[in-house]
Design a protein around this motif. Structure first.
Motif, PDB file in Angstrom:
ATOM      1  N   LYS A  56      29.365  42.936  69.909  1.00  0.00           N
ATOM      2  CA  LYS A  56      30.177  41.724  69.977  1.00  0.00           C
ATOM      3  C   LYS A  56      30.544  41.217  68.577  1.00  0.00           C
ATOM      4  CE  LYS A  56      30.485  41.314  74.406  1.00  0.00           C
ATOM      5  NZ  LYS A  56      30.130  40.101  75.144  1.00  0.00           N
ATOM      6  N   ILE A  57      30.574  42.128  67.620  1.00  0.00           N
ATOM      7  CA  ILE A  57      31.018  41.789  66.265  1.00  0.00           C
ATOM      8  C   ILE A  57      32.395  42.406  66.052  1.00  0.00           C
ATOM      9  CG2 ILE A  57      30.630  42.178  63.799  1.00  0.00           C
ATOM     10  CD1 ILE A  57      27.657  42.011  64.314  1.00  0.00           C
ATOM     11  N   ARG A  58      33.324  41.611  65.597  1.00  0.00           N
ATOM     12  CA  ARG A  58      34.685  42.101  65.344  1.00  0.00           C
ATOM     13  C   ARG A  58      35.100  41.720  63.922  1.00  0.00           C
ATOM     14  NH1 ARG A  58      39.670  41.300  69.465  1.00  0.00           N
ATOM     15  NH2 ARG A  58      38.507  42.995  70.457  1.00  0.00           N
ATOM     16  N   ILE A  59      35.536  42.710  63.154  1.00  0.00           N
ATOM     17  CA  ILE A  59      36.068  42.509  61.816  1.00  0.00           C
ATOM     18  C   ILE A  59      37.591  42.584  61.909  1.00  0.00           C
ATOM     19  CG2 ILE A  59      35.974  43.219  59.402  1.00  0.00           C
ATOM     20  CD1 ILE A  59      33.246  42.453  60.643  1.00  0.00           C
ATOM     21  N   VAL A  60      38.273  41.547  61.441  1.00  0.00           N
ATOM     22  CA  VAL A  60      39.726  41.463  61.593  1.00  0.00           C
ATOM     23  C   VAL A  60      40.387  41.446  60.218  1.00  0.00           C
ATOM     24  CG1 VAL A  60      41.634  40.068  62.451  1.00  0.00           C
ATOM     25  CG2 VAL A  60      39.506  40.195  63.757  1.00  0.00           C
ATOM     26  N   LEU A  61      41.405  42.282  60.047  1.00  0.00           N
ATOM     27  CA  LEU A  61      42.184  42.270  58.811  1.00  0.00           C
ATOM     28  C   LEU A  61      43.662  42.388  59.151  1.00  0.00           C
ATOM     29  CD1 LEU A  61      43.111  45.490  57.890  1.00  0.00           C
ATOM     30  CD2 LEU A  61      40.627  45.634  57.909  1.00  0.00           C
ATOM     31  N   ALA A  62      44.486  41.916  58.228  1.00  0.00           N
ATOM     32  CA  ALA A  62      45.935  41.885  58.466  1.00  0.00           C
ATOM     33  C   ALA A  62      46.627  43.010  57.717  1.00  0.00           C
ATOM     34  CB  ALA A  62      46.500  40.536  58.036  1.00  0.00           C
ATOM     35  N   TYR A  63      47.790  43.372  58.219  1.00  0.00           N
ATOM     36  CA  TYR A  63      48.622  44.375  57.547  1.00  0.00           C
ATOM     37  C   TYR A  63      49.969  43.752  57.207  1.00  0.00           C
ATOM     38  CZ  TYR A  63      51.985  48.134  56.947  1.00  0.00           C
ATOM     39  OH  TYR A  63      52.988  48.929  56.453  1.00  0.00           O
ATOM     40  N   ARG A  64      50.394  43.961  55.967  1.00  0.00           N
ATOM     41  CA  ARG A  64      51.711  43.523  55.497  1.00  0.00           C
ATOM     42  C   ARG A  64      52.373  44.696  54.804  1.00  0.00           C
ATOM     43  NH1 ARG A  64      52.630  38.232  51.539  1.00  0.00           N
ATOM     44  NH2 ARG A  64      54.927  38.215  51.555  1.00  0.00           N
ATOM     45  N   HIS A  65      53.626  44.948  55.098  1.00  0.00           N
ATOM     46  CA  HIS A  65      54.311  46.092  54.513  1.00  0.00           C
ATOM     47  C   HIS A  65      54.194  46.059  52.986  1.00  0.00           C
ATOM     48  CE1 HIS A  65      55.783  47.605  58.240  1.00  0.00           C
ATOM     49  NE2 HIS A  65      56.587  46.582  58.483  1.00  0.00           N
ATOM     50  N   PHE A  66      53.921  47.199  52.406  1.00  0.00           N
ATOM     51  CA  PHE A  66      53.675  47.294  50.967  1.00  0.00           C
ATOM     52  C   PHE A  66      54.883  46.810  50.156  1.00  0.00           C
ATOM     53  CE2 PHE A  66      53.169  49.874  47.000  1.00  0.00           C
ATOM     54  CZ  PHE A  66      51.950  49.327  46.600  1.00  0.00           C
ATOM     55  N   VAL A  67      56.098  47.062  50.640  1.00  0.00           N
ATOM     56  CA  VAL A  67      57.294  46.632  49.904  1.00  0.00           C
ATOM     57  C   VAL A  67      57.400  45.119  49.849  1.00  0.00           C
ATOM     58  CG1 VAL A  67      58.652  48.714  50.334  1.00  0.00           C
ATOM     59  CG2 VAL A  67      58.691  46.841  52.013  1.00  0.00           C
ATOM     60  N   ASP A  68      56.694  44.429  50.748  1.00  0.00           N
ATOM     61  CA  ASP A  68      56.683  42.972  50.764  1.00  0.00           C
ATOM     62  C   ASP A  68      55.407  42.419  50.137  1.00  0.00           C
ATOM     63  OD1 ASP A  68      58.164  40.630  51.565  1.00  0.00           O
ATOM     64  OD2 ASP A  68      56.629  40.266  53.073  1.00  0.00           O
ATOM     65  N   TRP A  69      54.311  43.148  50.278  1.00  0.00           N
ATOM     66  CA  TRP A  69      53.023  42.676  49.777  1.00  0.00           C
ATOM     67  C   TRP A  69      52.935  42.756  48.253  1.00  0.00           C
ATOM     68  CZ3 TRP A  69      49.163  45.191  47.006  1.00  0.00           C
ATOM     69  CH2 TRP A  69      47.975  44.476  46.858  1.00  0.00           C
ATOM     70  N   LEU A  70      53.409  43.856  47.657  1.00  0.00           N
ATOM     71  CA  LEU A  70      53.199  44.051  46.218  1.00  0.00           C
ATOM     72  C   LEU A  70      53.862  42.970  45.370  1.00  0.00           C
ATOM     73  CD1 LEU A  70      51.807  45.876  44.177  1.00  0.00           C
ATOM     74  CD2 LEU A  70      53.937  47.160  43.966  1.00  0.00           C
ATOM     75  N   PRO A  71      55.142  42.593  45.578  1.00  0.00           N
ATOM     76  CA  PRO A  71      55.696  41.510  44.754  1.00  0.00           C
ATOM     77  C   PRO A  71      54.994  40.178  44.959  1.00  0.00           C
ATOM     78  CG  PRO A  71      57.250  42.166  46.474  1.00  0.00           C
ATOM     79  CD  PRO A  71      56.164  43.193  46.452  1.00  0.00           C
ATOM     80  N   SER A  72      54.516  39.930  46.169  1.00  0.00           N
ATOM     81  CA  SER A  72      53.794  38.690  46.436  1.00  0.00           C
ATOM     82  C   SER A  72      52.445  38.685  45.716  1.00  0.00           C
ATOM     83  CB  SER A  72      53.592  38.523  47.950  1.00  0.00           C
ATOM     84  OG  SER A  72      52.900  37.329  48.226  1.00  0.00           O
ATOM     85  N   PHE A  73      51.751  39.798  45.766  1.00  0.00           N
ATOM     86  CA  PHE A  73      50.452  39.908  45.091  1.00  0.00           C
ATOM     87  C   PHE A  73      50.625  39.855  43.569  1.00  0.00           C
ATOM     88  CE2 PHE A  73      46.947  42.493  43.321  1.00  0.00           C
ATOM     89  CZ  PHE A  73      45.885  41.719  43.765  1.00  0.00           C
ATOM     90  N   TYR A  74      51.675  40.475  43.068  1.00  0.00           N
ATOM     91  CA  TYR A  74      51.976  40.437  41.630  1.00  0.00           C
ATOM     92  C   TYR A  74      52.153  39.000  41.157  1.00  0.00           C
ATOM     93  CZ  TYR A  74      55.327  40.260  37.736  1.00  0.00           C
ATOM     94  OH  TYR A  74      55.994  39.934  36.586  1.00  0.00           O
TER      95      TYR A  74
END
Length: 801
Positions: A303-321
Motif C-alpha cells: 500500500k505504498i505508492r511513489i508518484v512522479l510527474a513527466y514533462r516533455h524534455f523540450v518543455d522541461w529543459l528551458p524551464s529548469f534552466y
C-alpha cells in the motif's frame, strides 16, 4: 572502585593510597594507612596533633593537610570553591554542583520546536473559533446550537470521528509519496492538496502532511489539523543513522498515529527527487522509515505508492534552466569571483552541454560499456552518432554504493541527474528500492490520464488517478470541473452573440451548495498562500491573486546575460568613489529626507547594484519591444542543435511511455466498464487501442509544444553586439550606469579591502554585521542622516546607498 587521581599526589602515593571505606585518604603513606583509623574526634593517623588541631574539617571546609595559607584561601564556601583546585576547575565544579547545566543544541532545538508547535496549535484553534463564530453570526437563538455543532464537526478529531470509509477500513491504509521532480507543477499540486486537505481527511480518510502551499521553510497547521512537514530537514535526516534523526522522528510518530486510526497519508516534496542522495544506504533508510514497524511507521509495502510527474524534455529543459540560474543577481556572488565561472550561461550553450553529456552516456550504454539501461537499447531513437568516447569520465558516475552490493538494475544509472531526463532517472532509482508492481507511478502533466475528460486540471488529475480510494474528493473535483466547463461554454456563447451573460458566478455556485464548506478560505493559516486575507502572493517571480494556484512560470535571463556581458567587457564601469568623499558630503548639507536624498544622489552618480542594473535592462528591453526570436537581437538554436534536442526528447518520451505503466494506467482511466458479453478478447483489444491513441496523442502534443516554444523564443539568447548595432540608444543608456554593489549584504570577511576603512569608520561590530543587523546604517538613514559626520556619510554612501 578505582581512586580518582588528585592534583599534587604522586603515582607512588596514589598507588598505595586508595580511598577505602575506612576513610583512608590519598596523601597518607601505606604505613600510616595501615594503622590510621578514622576516630570520632576526626583525628587522622599520619597527621600531627598540631596539624590536626588546626586541620579539622569544620563548616568552613578546612581540610587536613592543607596549610593555613592554602586553607585561608581555599575554604569550601557556599560558592562551591574546592580546596587545592584551580579557578578554572572551581568554575566548572561550581556549575556542576549547582545543577545548572548548559542545554545542548539538541535540547534547545527541541524546546524551540515545542514552542513553535504550541504557537501553531494556538493559531489553528483561533482559526477554528473564528470560523465557528463566522458560521453562527446570523443564526437565531433556535438554530444557534445546531449551527455551532455543524461548524465544529467540520474539523478533524481522530478520537471522535468515525472513519469515512466505515467497514472498508479492514484494508490497510495507503501511503502516497509525491517526489516531483522539479518544474513539473509540484507547487500547483501541493496547493491543490492543501486546499482540499480537509475534504480528503473527512470524506476519504486521506491526511495530507505537506509540503503545504507556502514557502519551503514555513511550518504551519493546515485545515486538516496536520502540521506541514519541513521537507528540507526531513531530507537531511534521512542521510543520518536512523536513531539520530529528529524531524523524521516527528513524522514517524504522527504517521504511525494516523495509521493506527486507519488513515491514509499523502506527502509531497520535489526534494525527494532532487536532493535525496541516491546511495543504497539512504534509499534503504527511506524504505525502512516507511515499512519498519519497530523503528518506522509500518505501512504495508503493498500500500505504498511513489508518484512522479513527466514533462516533455523540450518543455522541461528551458524551464529548469531558468529556475536553476534564478538567484545569480546577488552582488556578493559576483564580487571577488571569476565572472566566467558564475555568470548565467546562454541557453544554447547550456542545452548543448546537457545534450552532449546525455549522448555520451547513451552511447556507452548502447555499446555495452556502461551496463544495460532498461528499455534504452530498444528505444527507436537510440543515437549512434557518437563513437570513441572516453569511458574513464564515467567510471564512478553510477549508483553502485548499495550497502548490500545489490545494485544490479542500477549499474547504468548516472549519479549526475543533469545529464538525463529527471523523470526517467527517478523512475529507475525508486523502482529498484520499491519494486512491487505499480509501486512507482508516472503521470503525464500535459494531459489528464482520463482521455474522456481533457479539461480536467492537474489537481483533479492527480487526486483521481494517483490517490487510490479518494473517490469522494475526486467526484467533487470532477463536478466542479464540469461546472467550470459549462460556465466557459456560456461565456463563449454570450460573447459570440454580443450579449452579457446573466446568472450567478461560478464561485457563488460553488459556495452556495449544501454540505460542509471543506474548502473555505478562512480555514487556512496566515503562512499559507491560501490564506483568505492575502491580497497578493509571490512565488518565485510570479504574483497571483489569493486563492489561485501558486504556479512559478518560466521566464528568460536575457537581461541578466546582457548586464553580465557588459560588466565583463567593461561597457559598464565600476563606480568611482573618489568623487564622493567626506568633502563632498560636507558641502552637500541639504535638508532632505533619506529617500529623497538617496534618489538625488542616485540621479547624479547613476551607480547601481547588479539587481538594479538588471531591472533597468528589463525595462529598456520591454520599452524597445525586444522579443525573441527576432534575429536582429537574438541567436537561436542551429538546425543541428534542434535535431539533437528533439532526438533526446523523443527518446525520453519513448522510455517513459513504453517502459513504465503510464500507458496502462491511462488506458484503465479512460476505459468504460464492458458488458459481460463483450469481455475477454474485446477488452484486450480495446486496451491496446486506447494505448495507441494515448501515445499518438502524446507525440502530437510533443511536436506542438516544441513548435510553440520555438515561436516564443524559448530556445534563443540575446546578443549584445546585435543590440549595439540595431538599438544603440538602449546600449548607451545601460552603459551610462556604473556598478556600485550593496556591501551591506556581504559578510565581513568578504568585504573588499577598499570597504574595510568605511566599516571601521562606522565602528561596526563584526558579529552584528554578519548577523545582518545593520542597525547603525538603517538608523542613520531613517533618523539621523543629517546628524552624521561627513566621514560617516561617506562610509554609509560607500557601503549601502
Amino acid at each position: 572502585m578505582a581512586a580518582r587521581h588528585k592534583v599534587g599526589v604522586s603515582d607512588t602515593d596514589n598507588a598505595s593510597g586508595k580511598e577505602k571505606k575506612s576513610g583512608t585518604k590519598v596523601g597518607a603513606s601505606g604505613t600510616d594507612n595501615a594503622s590510621g583509623k578514622k576516630k570520632k574526634s576526626g583525628k587522622k593517623v599520619g597527621v600531627s596533633d598540631t596539624d590536626n588541631a588546626s586541620g579539622k574539617k569544620k563548616k568552613s571546609g578546612k581540610k587536613v593537610g592543607v596549610s593555613d595559607t592554602d586553607n585561608a584561601s581555599g575554604k569550601k564556601k557556599k560558592s562551591g570553591k574546592k580546596v587545592g583546585s584551580s579557578d578554572t576547575d572551581n568554575a566548572s565544579w561550581k556549575k556542576e554542583k549547582s545543577g545548572k547545566k548548559k542545554k545542548s543544541k539538541r535540547e534547545e532545538k527541541r524546546n524551540t520546536d515545542i514552542k513553535k508547535r504550541r504557537r501553531f496549535l494556538k493559531e489553528h484553534l483561533e482559526i477554528k473559533n473564528n470560523f465557528v463564530a463566522h458560521r453562527i453570526r446570523n443564526a437565531t437563538d433556535a438554530t444557534r446550537d445546531a449551527a455551532e455543532a455543524r461548524a465544529k464537526r467540520l474539523f478533524v478529531d481522530l478520537e471522535k470521528d468515525l472513519h469515512p470509509k466505515g467497514k472498508e477500513t479492514d484494508s490497510d491504509p495507503w501511503f502516497v509519496l509525491h517526489i516531483g521532480p522539479p518544474k513539473t507543477a509540484t507547487t500547483t499540486i501541493q496547493c491543490g492538496l492543501e486546499k482540499n486537505s480537509l475534504r480528503l481527511a473527512k470524506t476519504d480518510g486521506y491526511h495530507f502532511m505537506g509540503g503545504g502551499c507556502g514557502f519551503e521553510r514555513s511550518e504551519y497547521i493546515m485545515p486538516n489539523g496536520e502540521s506541514t512537514v519541513l521537507r528540507s530537514p526531513l531530507i537531511s535526516d534521512l542521510n543520518k543513522p536512523f536513531f539520530s534523526r529528529e524531524e523524521s522522528t516527528q513524522f514517524v510518530i504522527r504517521a504511525k498515529k494516523l495509521l493506527l486510526h486507519g488513515r491514509s497519508v499523502v506527502l509531497s516534496s520535489e526534494l525527494f527527487g532532487s536532493r535525496l542522495r541516491s546511495s543504497g544506504f539512504v534509499m534503504k533508510n527511506m524504505r525502512n522509515m516507511l515499512v519498519d514497524s519497530a523503528k518506522g511507521v509500518g505501512f504495508n509495502p503493498k500500500k505504498i505508492r511513489i508518484v512522479l510527474a513527466y514533462r516533455h524534455f523540450v518543455d522541461w529543459l528551458p524551464s529548469f534552466y531558468y529556475q536553476n540560474h534564478l538567484f545569480r543577481t546577488k552582488d556578493q556572488l559576483w564580487i571577488g569571483a571569476d565572472p566566467e565561472m558564475i555568470r548565467v550561461p546562454r541557453f544554447v550553450d547550456y542545452a548543448d552541454n546537457y545534450l552532449s553529456q546525455w549522448e555520451k552516456y547513451q552511447q556507452m550504454v548502447t555499446n555495452g560499456t556502461k551496463g544495460r539501461s532498461r528499455g534504452l537499447r530498444e528505444a527507436e531513437t537510440a543515437s549512434k552518432d557518437e563513437e570513441g568516447d572516453d569511458d574513464d569520465a564515467y567510471d564512478n558516475e553510477v549508483v553502485g554504493d548499495d550497502v548490500d552490493g545489490d545494485d544490479g538494475g542500477l549499474l547504468s544509472l548516472v549519479k549526475d541527474r543533469q545529464s538525463i531526463h529527471p523523470s526517467w532517472w527517478l523512475y529507475q532509482l525508486w523502482s529498484h528500492y520499491f519494486p512491487l508492481p505499480n509501486q512507482v507511478q508516472v503521470y503525464d502533466m500535459h494531459s489528464p490520464m482520463n482521455m474522456n475528460r481533457p479539461e480536467d486540471d492537474i489537481v483533479t488529475n492527480f487526486v483521481c488517478n494517483m490517490l487510490p480510494t479518494a473517490d469522494q474528493t475526486c467526484s467533487r473535483l470532477m463536478l466542479l470541473e464540469d461546472r467550470k466547463g459549462k460556465q466557459r461554454q456560456n461565456d463563449q456563447k454570450y460573447a459570440q452573440n454580443g450579449t452579457k451573460a446573466h446568472g450567478r458566478k461560478f464561485e457563488n455556485i460553488i459556495h452556495s451548495d449544501e454540505g460542509p464548506e471543506y474548502d473555505h478560505p478562512k480555514l487556512h493559516a496566515k503562512a499559507s498562500f491560501m490564506y483568505h486575507n492575502r491580497t497578493e502572493i509571490k512565488v518565485g517571480d510570479a504574483s497571483e491573486n489569493a486563492g489561485e494556484m501558486a504556479i512559478r512560470p518560466s521566464s528568460d535571463h536575457h537581461a541578466v546575460i546582457l548586464i553580465e556581458k557588459m560588466l565583463i567587457e567593461g561597457d559598464i564601469q565600476p563606480f568611482d568613489y573618489s568623487k564622493y568623499d567626506a568633502n563632498f558630503f560636507a558641502a552637500h548639507t541639504g535638508n532632505f529626507t533619506s529617500v529623497a536624498y538617496t534618489n538625488e544622489l542616485g540621479s547624479i552618480h547613476k551607480g547601481a547594484r547588479k539587481k538594479s542594473l538588471i531591472e533597468n535592462a528589463k525595462r529598456l528591453l520591454q520599452e524597445h519591444d525586444v522579443r525573441a526570436p527576432n534575429e536582429n537581437f537574438f541567436d537561436c538554436m542551429s538546425g543541428d542543435l534542434e535535431r539533437r534536442f528533439l532526438h533526446a526528447s523523443e527518446t525520453f518520451m519513448d522510455l517513459i511511455y513504453k517502459h513504465t505503466e503510464l500507458l496502462t494506467h491511462a488506458a484503465e482511466a479512460s476505459s468504460v466498464t464492458p458488458s459481460p458479453e463483450s469481455a475477454g478478447t474485446n477488452t484486450i483489444d480495446a486496451e491496446k487501442k486506447l494505448k495507441a491513441e494515448r501515445f499518438a496523442q502524446a507525440r502530437a502534443e510533443h511536436a506542438r509544444l516544441f513548435e510553440k516554444n520555438k515561436a516564443k523564443g524559448k530556445y534563443c539568447d540575446i546578443n549584445l553586439e546585435k543590440i549595439k548595432k540595431n538599438i544603440p540608444s538602449l546600449y548607451k543608456e545601460l552603459a551610462s550606469f556604473s556598478y556600485k554593489p550593496k556591501y551591506t549584504k556581504f559578510l565581513h570577511d568578504l568585504l573588499p579591502e577598499s570597504m574595510l576603512s568605511h566599516f571601521e569608520a562606522l565602528q561596526q561590530d563584526q558579529e552584528r554585521w554578519d548577523k545582518k543587523s545593520k542597525a547603525s546604517l538603517e538608523y542613520y538613514f531613517k533618523n539621523e542622516w543629517d546628524q552624521a559626520t561627513p566621514r560617516e556619510k561617506e562610509a554609509i554612501f560607500a557601503l549601502d546607498v
